[in-house]
Design a protein around this motif. Structure first.
Motif, PDB file in Angstrom:
ATOM      1  N   UNK A 238       0.788  -1.184   0.220  1.00 50.34           N
ATOM      2  CA  UNK A 238      -0.021  -0.268  -0.015  1.00 50.34           C
ATOM      3  C   UNK A 238       0.746   1.245  -0.099  1.00 50.34           C
ATOM      4  N   UNK A 239       2.058   1.137  -0.062  1.00 52.29           N
ATOM      5  CA  UNK A 239       2.959   2.352   0.083  1.00 52.29           C
ATOM      6  C   UNK A 239       2.840   3.039  -1.008  1.00 52.29           C
ATOM      7  N   UNK A 240       2.979   4.365  -0.951  1.00 57.49           N
ATOM      8  CA  UNK A 240       2.922   5.260  -2.105  1.00 57.49           C
ATOM      9  C   UNK A 240       4.341   5.173  -2.857  1.00 57.49           C
ATOM     10  N   UNK A 241       4.607   5.181  -4.066  1.00 58.99           N
ATOM     11  CA  UNK A 241       5.478   4.979  -4.950  1.00 58.99           C
ATOM     12  C   UNK A 241       5.876   6.098  -6.011  1.00 58.99           C
ATOM     13  N   UNK A 242       7.026   6.646  -5.748  1.00 57.47           N
ATOM     14  CA  UNK A 242       7.181   7.766  -6.728  1.00 57.47           C
ATOM     15  C   UNK A 242       7.269   7.446  -8.266  1.00 57.47           C
ATOM     16  N   UNK A 243       6.543   8.031  -9.100  1.00 55.75           N
ATOM     17  CA  UNK A 243       6.395   7.725 -10.532  1.00 55.75           C
ATOM     18  C   UNK A 243       7.502   7.383 -11.191  1.00 55.75           C
ATOM     19  N   UNK A 244       8.670   7.906 -10.845  1.00 54.19           N
ATOM     20  CA  UNK A 244      10.000   7.867 -11.285  1.00 54.19           C
ATOM     21  C   UNK A 244      10.660   6.492 -11.155  1.00 54.19           C
ATOM     22  N   UNK A 245      10.207   5.910 -10.101  1.00 57.92           N
ATOM     23  CA  UNK A 245      10.450   4.389  -9.711  1.00 57.92           C
ATOM     24  C   UNK A 245       9.574   3.425 -10.453  1.00 57.92           C
ATOM     25  N   UNK A 246       8.272   3.750 -10.379  1.00 61.61           N
ATOM     26  CA  UNK A 246       7.402   3.031 -11.064  1.00 61.61           C
ATOM     27  C   UNK A 246       7.762   3.118 -12.814  1.00 61.61           C
ATOM     28  N   UNK A 247       8.222   4.088 -13.488  1.00 60.69           N
ATOM     29  CA  UNK A 247       8.693   4.122 -14.760  1.00 60.69           C
ATOM     30  C   UNK A 247       9.962   3.141 -15.008  1.00 60.69           C
ATOM     31  N   UNK A 248      10.694   2.881 -13.801  1.00 59.55           N
ATOM     32  CA  UNK A 248      11.864   2.097 -14.178  1.00 59.55           C
ATOM     33  C   UNK A 248      11.560   0.490 -13.893  1.00 59.55           C
ATOM     34  N   UNK A 249      10.555   0.167 -13.095  1.00 57.45           N
ATOM     35  CA  UNK A 249      10.224  -1.123 -12.652  1.00 57.45           C
ATOM     36  C   UNK A 249       8.638  -1.120 -11.862  1.00 57.45           C
ATOM     37  N   UNK A 250       7.825  -2.022 -12.310  1.00 53.82           N
ATOM     38  CA  UNK A 250       6.442  -2.217 -11.828  1.00 53.82           C
ATOM     39  C   UNK A 250       6.692  -2.910 -10.524  1.00 53.82           C
ATOM     40  N   UNK A 251       7.871  -3.515 -10.135  1.00 53.48           N
ATOM     41  CA  UNK A 251       7.945  -4.114  -8.978  1.00 53.48           C
ATOM     42  C   UNK A 251       8.546  -3.220  -7.681  1.00 53.48           C
ATOM     43  N   UNK A 252       7.865  -3.467  -6.852  1.00 52.42           N
ATOM     44  CA  UNK A 252       8.338  -2.400  -5.714  1.00 52.42           C
ATOM     45  C   UNK A 252       9.669  -2.948  -4.938  1.00 52.42           C
ATOM     46  N   UNK A 253      10.481  -2.089  -4.783  1.00 49.57           N
ATOM     47  CA  UNK A 253      11.930  -2.636  -4.555  1.00 49.57           C
ATOM     48  C   UNK A 253      12.014  -2.808  -3.014  1.00 49.57           C
ATOM     49  N   UNK A 254      11.156  -2.296  -2.136  1.00 46.01           N
ATOM     50  CA  UNK A 254      10.875  -2.601  -0.838  1.00 46.01           C
ATOM     51  C   UNK A 254      10.231  -3.967  -0.371  1.00 46.01           C
ATOM     52  N   UNK A 255       9.181  -4.271  -1.140  1.00 46.22           N
ATOM     53  CA  UNK A 255       8.636  -5.265  -0.571  1.00 46.22           C
ATOM     54  C   UNK A 255       8.411  -6.310  -1.714  1.00 46.22           C
ATOM     55  N   UNK A 256       8.707  -6.069  -2.813  1.00 41.24           N
ATOM     56  CA  UNK A 256       8.631  -7.053  -3.982  1.00 41.24           C
ATOM     57  C   UNK A 256       7.094  -7.092  -4.510  1.00 41.24           C
ATOM     58  N   UNK A 257       6.027  -6.056  -4.160  1.00 42.75           N
ATOM     59  CA  UNK A 257       4.781  -6.167  -4.538  1.00 42.75           C
ATOM     60  C   UNK A 257       4.991  -5.393  -5.895  1.00 42.75           C
ATOM     61  N   UNK A 258       3.506  -5.554  -6.701  1.00 38.93           N
ATOM     62  CA  UNK A 258       3.175  -5.100  -7.810  1.00 38.93           C
ATOM     63  C   UNK A 258       2.868  -3.551  -7.525  1.00 38.93           C
ATOM     64  N   UNK A 259       3.627  -2.714  -8.475  1.00 35.44           N
ATOM     65  CA  UNK A 259       3.139  -1.240  -8.403  1.00 35.44           C
ATOM     66  C   UNK A 259       2.354  -0.784  -9.412  1.00 35.44           C
ATOM     67  N   UNK A 260       1.417  -0.116  -9.208  1.00 36.35           N
ATOM     68  CA  UNK A 260       0.440   0.275 -10.325  1.00 36.35           C
ATOM     69  C   UNK A 260      -0.016   1.922 -10.270  1.00 36.35           C
ATOM     70  N   UNK A 261      -0.522   2.432 -11.197  1.00 35.57           N
ATOM     71  CA  UNK A 261      -0.847   3.934 -10.965  1.00 35.57           C
ATOM     72  C   UNK A 261      -2.283   3.787 -10.630  1.00 35.57           C
ATOM     73  N   UNK A 262      -2.641   4.917  -9.823  1.00 33.80           N
ATOM     74  CA  UNK A 262      -3.919   4.919  -9.157  1.00 33.80           C
ATOM     75  C   UNK A 262      -5.128   5.771 -10.149  1.00 33.80           C
ATOM     76  N   UNK A 263      -5.131   4.677 -11.309  1.00 38.78           N
ATOM     77  CA  UNK A 263      -6.307   5.069 -12.294  1.00 38.78           C
ATOM     78  C   UNK A 263      -7.285   4.051 -12.274  1.00 38.78           C
ATOM     79  N   UNK A 264      -8.488   4.436 -12.654  1.00 39.24           N
ATOM     80  CA  UNK A 264      -9.474   3.431 -13.103  1.00 39.24           C
ATOM     81  C   UNK A 264      -9.403   2.599 -14.198  1.00 39.24           C
ATOM     82  N   UNK A 265      -9.158   1.242 -14.038  1.00 36.07           N
ATOM     83  CA  UNK A 265      -8.942   0.486 -15.125  1.00 36.07           C
ATOM     84  C   UNK A 265     -10.401  -0.181 -15.628  1.00 36.07           C
TER      85      UNK A 265
END
Length: 231
Positions: free
Chosen positions: A128-155
């Motif tokens: 549930x942690x907020x992730x800087x967009x710069x980090x997301x654009x480098x990888x969709x895996x959260x470097x702190x917990x290994x979870x899947x990162x996504x943008x907060x948009x309605x899919x």
């Protein structure tokens, strides 16, 4: 008095203006729309799937590679965004936008509802942690917990934020003038927001093509950019 002059007069006289914006407000900033011949969906067989919850969860590589193409961090607010901000000097300006590019925020507008979310607000789906967009654009895996990162948009397959709905309804009910700019106004439930305005409140539409609207409205056919340049 021309329709353009009438529209400008209504905007200047209203003390509470609620503006509903779509892709045509962002295209002058170099952000492509979705469904035109030059839009991001052109040539794709099943673009909705690429922006679906199913794709995110089952084929994150495919989702991520397409999703990254939607980012335009170099894009700057254009005259439409800037003029809406300037109007705050003497009136309340509420903005409800379909756009997920944060340009209304970049322009400094105070009251903005991102009806479909914001690409630049990213979070980890595991912790549930907020992730800087710069980090997301480098990888969709959260470097702190290994979870899947996504943008907060309605899919596709997901529901809208209840907060976005309630804030939007409030903005519509308090409006003294409703303006629809740069959108064909066909996407539901965004287009149903019009039913929450008070019956006596006028509606101004600025769009390249006329839109289908049950409500009486003043139609200004042309680019929103040209209209706001002379506002």
């Amino acid at each position: 008095m021309s329709d353009v002059e009438k529209a400008r007069q209504l905007i200047h006289e209203a003390e509470v203006l609620t503006v509903l914006t779509g892709a045509g407000v962002s295209t002058p900033s170099g952000i492509p729309d979705y469904r035109s011949l030059t839009g991001v969906y052109h040539g794709l067989e099943n673009p909705e799937y690429l922006l679906s919850h199913t794709c995110l969860m089952t084929e994150p590589d495919k989702f991520y590679n397409f999703n990254k193409s939607l980012y335009h961090p170099e894009a700057e607010p254009n005259v439409i965004h800037r003029k809406l901000k300037q109007l705050e000097a003497d009136k309340t300006v509420n903005i409800i936008t379909q756009n997920i590019d944060q340009l209304h925020h970049k322009a400094g507008s105070t009251n903005v509802v991102d009806f479909h979310g914001n690409l630049y607000d990213c979070y980890c789906t595991s912790c549930g942690a907020s992730v800087p967009v710069e980090e997301y654009l480098e990888s969709y895996w959260h470097h702190e917990c290994g979870g899947l990162v996504r943008p907060n948009v309605v899919l596709y397959e997901e529901g809208l934020s209840q907060e976005a709905i309630s804030r939007s309804v409030q903005m519509m009910t308090e409006a003294e003038l409703v303006m629809i700019a740069g959108t064909s106004f066909q996407v539901v439930p965004f287009s149903t927001l019009i039913q929450y305005k008070r019956p006596d409140v006028p509606v101004v539409v600025v769009n390249r093509e006329p839109i289908y609207l049950f409500e009486p409205h003043l139609m200004v056919t042309g680019s929103a950019e040209d209209f706001f340049e002379k506002l």
